[in-house]
Write a protein that holds these residues in place. Structure first.
Motif, PDB file in Angstrom:
ATOM      1  N   CYS A  48     -94.299   6.521 -35.207  1.00 32.67           N
ATOM      2  CA  CYS A  48     -95.309   6.726 -34.169  1.00 32.67           C
ATOM      3  C   CYS A  48     -95.209   8.084 -33.496  1.00 32.67           C
ATOM      4  O   CYS A  48     -96.006   8.399 -32.603  1.00 32.67           O
ATOM      5  CB  CYS A  48     -95.191   5.632 -33.108  1.00 32.67           C
ATOM      6  SG  CYS A  48     -95.572   3.981 -33.715  1.00 32.67           S
ATOM      7  N   ALA A  65     -95.041   0.401 -34.198  1.00 36.43           N
ATOM      8  CA  ALA A  65     -96.058  -0.055 -35.147  1.00 36.43           C
ATOM      9  C   ALA A  65     -95.370  -0.428 -36.450  1.00 36.43           C
ATOM     10  O   ALA A  65     -94.351   0.170 -36.830  1.00 36.43           O
ATOM     11  CB  ALA A  65     -97.102   1.031 -35.387  1.00 36.43           C
ATOM     12  N   SER A  75     -99.030  -3.664 -34.178  1.00 35.88           N
ATOM     13  CA  SER A  75     -98.474  -2.743 -33.182  1.00 35.88           C
ATOM     14  C   SER A  75     -98.103  -3.520 -31.928  1.00 35.88           C
ATOM     15  O   SER A  75     -98.708  -4.551 -31.605  1.00 35.88           O
ATOM     16  CB  SER A  75     -99.468  -1.630 -32.833  1.00 35.88           C
ATOM     17  OG  SER A  75    -100.623  -2.134 -32.194  1.00 35.88           O
ATOM     18  N   VAL A 238    -102.000   4.475 -34.827  1.00 37.80           N
ATOM     19  CA  VAL A 238    -100.832   3.758 -34.309  1.00 37.80           C
ATOM     20  C   VAL A 238    -101.180   2.331 -33.878  1.00 37.80           C
ATOM     21  O   VAL A 238    -100.592   1.365 -34.363  1.00 37.80           O
ATOM     22  CB  VAL A 238    -100.181   4.525 -33.142  1.00 37.80           C
ATOM     23  CG1 VAL A 238     -98.996   3.741 -32.580  1.00 37.80           C
ATOM     24  CG2 VAL A 238     -99.730   5.905 -33.598  1.00 37.80           C
TER      25      VAL A 238
END
Length: 247
Positions: A48, A65, A75, A238
């Protein structure tokens, strides 16, 4: 390294610490939810980058994530601030291998209140049995309902979505509701059809791009604090994984 994921289990997967999130024990809830997913799907942590830890508007955000093999993108975000007076947990599941609706979970503790919101969005390519989620809705009808207001995405928010708001003293019941709803969602996955990942991502992208265009309660916070370019990357790569992670 993101403190949110600093512990590593026997499978080499990083996990949430109990010290972060909704005060004492909240990290445990996020850890339990992650473990519920991991029982059925192998989780591979994704990079991330700078988004792993952010300080915005007096709140500290920590994000992990994962790619859940056979399910899709997962996530988890935890935020805390204002001298411990406010804390939030978020879980997002964007299924790409199985034809399930996109799941968004938010849990907020603030000013003595406990708010739990599960929203499912219609990214389906074909019908799926969600009756187990209806059962959970009925089971927790005794918890006070929460009005989330009107938003542009209401037409694609499924009726099995759930929103409750009560007092911190009701936390045990709210915890049980959070676990039961996720368990029902994962149970629905066992009968869901395997689907075309490309077609599935296109459906999810419509929702994500809608958030970035029309906004939403959380989206607006990030747009104001990070700006459009960084927020777009955060959401696409993400949080929802509609584009490849490469933060």
């Amino acid at each position: 390294m993101n403190r949110l994921c600093k512990k590593t289990n026997s499978d080499g997967e990083k996990s949430f610490t109990d010290a972060e999130g909704l005060g004492k024990g909240a990290g445990t809830m996020m850890e339990r939810m992650r473990e519920m997913i991991r029982r059925d799907y192998r989780l591979t942590e994704l990079d991330c980058g700078d988004y792993a830890s952010q300080k915005l508007n007096g709140m500290t955000f920590r994000i992990c994530a994962f790619q859940a093999q056979g399910l899709g993108h997962v996530s988890m975000m935890q935020a805390s601030g204002f001298f411990g007076l406010m804390a939030m947990d978020t879980l997002i599941i964007n299924p790409t291998w199985l034809d399930l609706p996109l799941l968004s979970y938010d849990r907020v503790l603030a000013m003595g209140n406990d708010t739990l919101i599960y929203e499912l969005y219609d990214t389906l390519l074909s019908p799926v049995d969600l009756s187990a989620l209806e059962t959970v809705q009925t089971r927790y009808e005794g918890l006070p309902a929460h009005d989330t207001g009107q938003h542009w995405y209401d037409p694609i928010k499924l009726p099995v979505s759930l929103a409750r708001k009560g007092k911190k003293a009701q936390r045990t019941a709210f915890d049980a509701c959070a676990r039961d709803y996720l368990a029902a969602y994962l149970a629905a996955a066992k009968s869901a059809s395997v689907c075309d990942p490309t077609a599935k991502q296109e459906k999810a992208a419509v929702y994500v791009e809608g958030l970035l265009t029309h906004g939403g309660p959380s989206t607006d916070v990030f747009l104001k604090a990070l700006g459009r370019e960084k927020t777009e990357k955060l959401f696409r790569t993400v949080l929802f994984g509609t584009k490849k992670v490469g933060c």
